[in-house]
Design a protein around this motif. Sequence first.
Motif, PDB file in Angstrom:
ATOM      1  N   MET A  76       0.838  -1.203   0.000  1.00 56.46           N
ATOM      2  CA  MET A  76       0.000   0.000   0.000  1.00 56.46           C
ATOM      3  C   MET A  76       0.869   1.246   0.000  1.00 56.46           C
ATOM      4  SD  MET A  76      -3.193  -1.000  -0.005  1.00 56.46           S
ATOM      5  CE  MET A  76      -4.229   0.299   0.642  1.00 56.46           C
ATOM      6  N   TYR A  77       0.335   2.294  -0.606  1.00 55.20           N
ATOM      7  CA  TYR A  77       1.062   3.557  -0.702  1.00 55.20           C
ATOM      8  C   TYR A  77       0.199   4.681  -0.117  1.00 55.20           C
ATOM      9  CZ  TYR A  77       3.365   0.663  -4.218  1.00 55.20           C
ATOM     10  OH  TYR A  77       3.998  -0.366  -4.866  1.00 55.20           O
ATOM     11  N   ALA A  78       0.858   5.639   0.523  1.00 55.14           N
ATOM     12  CA  ALA A  78       0.184   6.857   0.982  1.00 55.14           C
ATOM     13  C   ALA A  78       0.761   8.007   0.164  1.00 55.14           C
ATOM     14  CB  ALA A  78       0.411   7.072   2.472  1.00 55.14           C
ATOM     15  N   ILE A  79      -0.002   8.450  -0.826  1.00 62.08           N
ATOM     16  CA  ILE A  79       0.467   9.481  -1.745  1.00 62.08           C
ATOM     17  C   ILE A  79      -0.003  10.831  -1.204  1.00 62.08           C
ATOM     18  CG2 ILE A  79       0.430  10.278  -4.140  1.00 62.08           C
ATOM     19  CD1 ILE A  79      -0.233   7.359  -4.930  1.00 62.08           C
ATOM     20  N   LEU A  80       0.945  11.720  -0.933  1.00 71.05           N
ATOM     21  CA  LEU A  80       0.578  12.929  -0.200  1.00 71.05           C
ATOM     22  C   LEU A  80       1.210  14.191  -0.775  1.00 71.05           C
ATOM     23  CD1 LEU A  80       2.643  13.411   3.032  1.00 71.05           C
ATOM     24  CD2 LEU A  80       3.157  11.537   1.491  1.00 71.05           C
ATOM     25  N   ASP A  81       0.638  15.298  -0.367  1.00 74.70           N
ATOM     26  CA  ASP A  81       1.228  16.611  -0.645  1.00 74.70           C
ATOM     27  C   ASP A  81       0.950  17.502   0.559  1.00 74.70           C
ATOM     28  OD1 ASP A  81       2.468  18.475  -2.782  1.00 74.70           O
ATOM     29  OD2 ASP A  81       0.793  19.621  -1.949  1.00 74.70           O
ATOM     30  N   ILE A  82       1.933  18.332   0.883  1.00 75.87           N
ATOM     31  CA  ILE A  82       1.832  19.221   2.043  1.00 75.87           C
ATOM     32  C   ILE A  82       2.118  20.643   1.600  1.00 75.87           C
ATOM     33  CG2 ILE A  82       2.976  19.854   4.221  1.00 75.87           C
ATOM     34  CD1 ILE A  82       3.490  16.854   4.665  1.00 75.87           C
TER      35      ILE A  82
ATOM     36  N   ILE B  88       7.060  -2.508  -7.162  1.00 75.94           N
ATOM     37  CA  ILE B  88       6.152  -3.472  -6.534  1.00 75.94           C
ATOM     38  C   ILE B  88       6.930  -4.502  -5.715  1.00 75.94           C
ATOM     39  CG2 ILE B  88       4.564  -5.377  -7.048  1.00 75.94           C
ATOM     40  CD1 ILE B  88       3.490  -3.653  -9.356  1.00 75.94           C
ATOM     41  N   LYS B  89       8.041  -5.005  -6.255  1.00 73.83           N
ATOM     42  CA  LYS B  89       8.815  -6.016  -5.524  1.00 73.83           C
ATOM     43  C   LYS B  89       9.370  -5.444  -4.218  1.00 73.83           C
ATOM     44  CE  LYS B  89      11.242  -7.462  -9.220  1.00 73.83           C
ATOM     45  NZ  LYS B  89      12.188  -8.274 -10.036  1.00 73.83           N
ATOM     46  N   GLU B  90       9.802  -4.166  -4.264  1.00 73.96           N
ATOM     47  CA  GLU B  90      10.304  -3.528  -3.047  1.00 73.96           C
ATOM     48  C   GLU B  90       9.182  -3.372  -2.028  1.00 73.96           C
ATOM     49  OE1 GLU B  90      13.033  -1.710  -0.436  1.00 73.96           O
ATOM     50  OE2 GLU B  90      13.253  -3.007  -2.178  1.00 73.96           O
ATOM     51  N   SER B  91       7.967  -3.063  -2.513  1.00 70.83           N
ATOM     52  CA  SER B  91       6.815  -2.911  -1.623  1.00 70.83           C
ATOM     53  C   SER B  91       6.498  -4.227  -0.923  1.00 70.83           C
ATOM     54  CB  SER B  91       5.597  -2.439  -2.421  1.00 70.83           C
ATOM     55  OG  SER B  91       4.447  -2.425  -1.625  1.00 70.83           O
ATOM     56  N   ILE B  92       6.578  -5.337  -1.673  1.00 68.96           N
ATOM     57  CA  ILE B  92       6.302  -6.654  -1.077  1.00 68.96           C
ATOM     58  C   ILE B  92       7.359  -7.005  -0.035  1.00 68.96           C
ATOM     59  CG2 ILE B  92       6.200  -9.134  -1.574  1.00 68.96           C
ATOM     60  CD1 ILE B  92       4.972  -8.334  -4.310  1.00 68.96           C
ATOM     61  N   ARG B  93       8.610  -6.683  -0.330  1.00 71.21           N
ATOM     62  CA  ARG B  93       9.690  -6.971   0.621  1.00 71.21           C
ATOM     63  C   ARG B  93       9.522  -6.159   1.908  1.00 71.21           C
ATOM     64  NH1 ARG B  93      13.097  -7.968  -4.026  1.00 71.21           N
ATOM     65  NH2 ARG B  93      13.451  -5.748  -4.358  1.00 71.21           N
ATOM     66  N   LEU B  94       9.067  -4.899   1.755  1.00 68.90           N
ATOM     67  CA  LEU B  94       8.916  -4.029   2.926  1.00 68.90           C
ATOM     68  C   LEU B  94       7.685  -4.379   3.746  1.00 68.90           C
ATOM     69  CD1 LEU B  94       9.819  -0.598   1.281  1.00 68.90           C
ATOM     70  CD2 LEU B  94      11.211  -1.895   2.882  1.00 68.90           C
TER      71      LEU B  94
END
Length: 455
Positions: A1-7, A170-176
Motif C-alpha cells: 500500500m502507498y500513501a500518496i501525499l502533498d503538504i 512493486i517487488k520492493e513494496s512486497i519486501r517491505l
Amino acid sequence: MYAILDIETTGGKYNEEGITEIAIYKHDGHQITDQFISLVNPERDIQPFVVNLTGINNNMLRNAPKFYEVAKRIVEITDDCILVAHNAQFDYRILKTEFSRLGFDFERKSLCTVELSKNLIPDQPSYSLGKLVRSLGIPVTDRHRASGDALATVKLFKMLLDKDSSKSIIKESIRLNPKHQLEPKHIDIIKELPAVTGVYYIHKANGDIIYIGKSNNIKKRINQHFTNTNPKSKKIQAQVSTVTYEATGSELVALLKENEEIKRVKPILNRALRRSSFTHALYSFEDENNYINLKLDIADGRKKPITTFNNKKSGKSFIVRAIEEYKLCQKLTGIYKTKSSCFNYDVKTCEGACIQEEPAESYNKRVELFLSKNSYANKNMVIIDRGRDIDERSAILIENGVFKGLGFVNLNYQITNIEVLESIITPMNNNRDTQHIIQSYLRKNKKVKQIIFDK
C-alpha cells in the motif's frame, strides 16, 4: 500500500515551517482506497509569497484543526504504507518535524516521484510537478493546493508503475510489507483480486516473480491456479505469497505486456524460452506473369510474412474471406490447385486472373489493397483501445511498421503530438510474437480505432 501525499507549508526558516494543508490518498497500486484532506492551523504566520502561491491565508486557518488534532488520523492512514510524494524528502521531513514536536517518532519508508520520473521518463525538460504532468498530458486542478497536487501525483505514480517494466517498485513494496503467515491463505489472496482484464504476477515471499499470466478475468484465473491439480498449479500453490496485477482494460495491451514480461523476467514457472504462438504465415510473391500471388505456408523466421496464424485452419479461413471481400483468384491465393482456370472463374465470380484474362495491373490493385489493410509494414500509426477506466484509452504506437510500445491517455487528451505520445509510451521490444499478437487482434476486432500519421 502507498500513501500518496502533498503538504503546503507556511514557508520560513528550515525546520521552522508549519503545515497549512495536507492531503493523503491511500492507494493500493490501482485505485484510491482512503483519503484525508484538511487545512491545518500552523500557529504561526504564513510567508507572503506562500499566500500568493497557494491562496491560503491566515484568516482561512484560524478555525482549522491544529496538527495535534489531525496527527492520529495521519498515523492511521499511513500505517503499513510507503509514503509517495513529489520531492518526498521535503514532505517527509516536514511530517517528521511536526511529529517530533509532539514527542512522537514518525518513521515510514518513502518513494520520490521526482527520482522515479528521472529514471523511468528521462530527458524531460523539467521535473517540477506542474510542468512534468502537463508535458505528460495528465490533467491537474487546484495547482499548489494539497489535494490538487496530491491527485496529480497519484496519476503520475500510476503512470510510473506502468513504466516500471522491471517491477522494482512493486517487488520492493512486497519486501517491505511481507505477509505475516507461514502458509499463504489462497482464499484471502483471491478475495483481494478483481474480475478485470489484465496481467497478473505471482510472487514468492521475497517479492520474486515466479509466474506471469494474462486473463480477461484475473480473479477467476487465479482461482483456477489455486484449484487445479496439474504440476504447474501445484508448484504455484506451494510457493505463492502474493499476487499483484496490472489492469489493462484492453485485451491487446494484456497480451503484449504478458509477452514482453515473460521474455524479460523469465519466471521460473513460465516456459523459459517461450515458443512463438503461431505456426503458419501468409506470404506474397510475384509470378512470371507479374500477378501477385499469396501463399499460406509454415512460418519461416527468415521470411517477412504479411500476417501470421495460430494454425493452418485459421489461415485458410482468412484467405477464403479475403477472396470473397476483395474478389481475389482462388488459384493465385493457393486455395485451388489447377493448371487452368479456378472454380470461381467457372461460376463467374473470378475475373480471370488465373488464365491472364484480367490484366495483372487491375488484379494487383485489389491484392495491394488487401495487403495494406492486413499489414502495418512501413506504417506510422496508433491503435486506440479500451483503457482501465471509463475516461481513459490505451494507445499502442507503431512507427515505420515497428511496434514501439504502449501507454494510457486520458479520454479528454488529444493525441496530436507524437513527441508527447512517445514520452507517455512504455517502450517495448518489437519481435515476431508482438507482430502476430497485434495482427491477430486487429483481424478479430475490426472496429478498433487506428490513427495513421505522418512522421
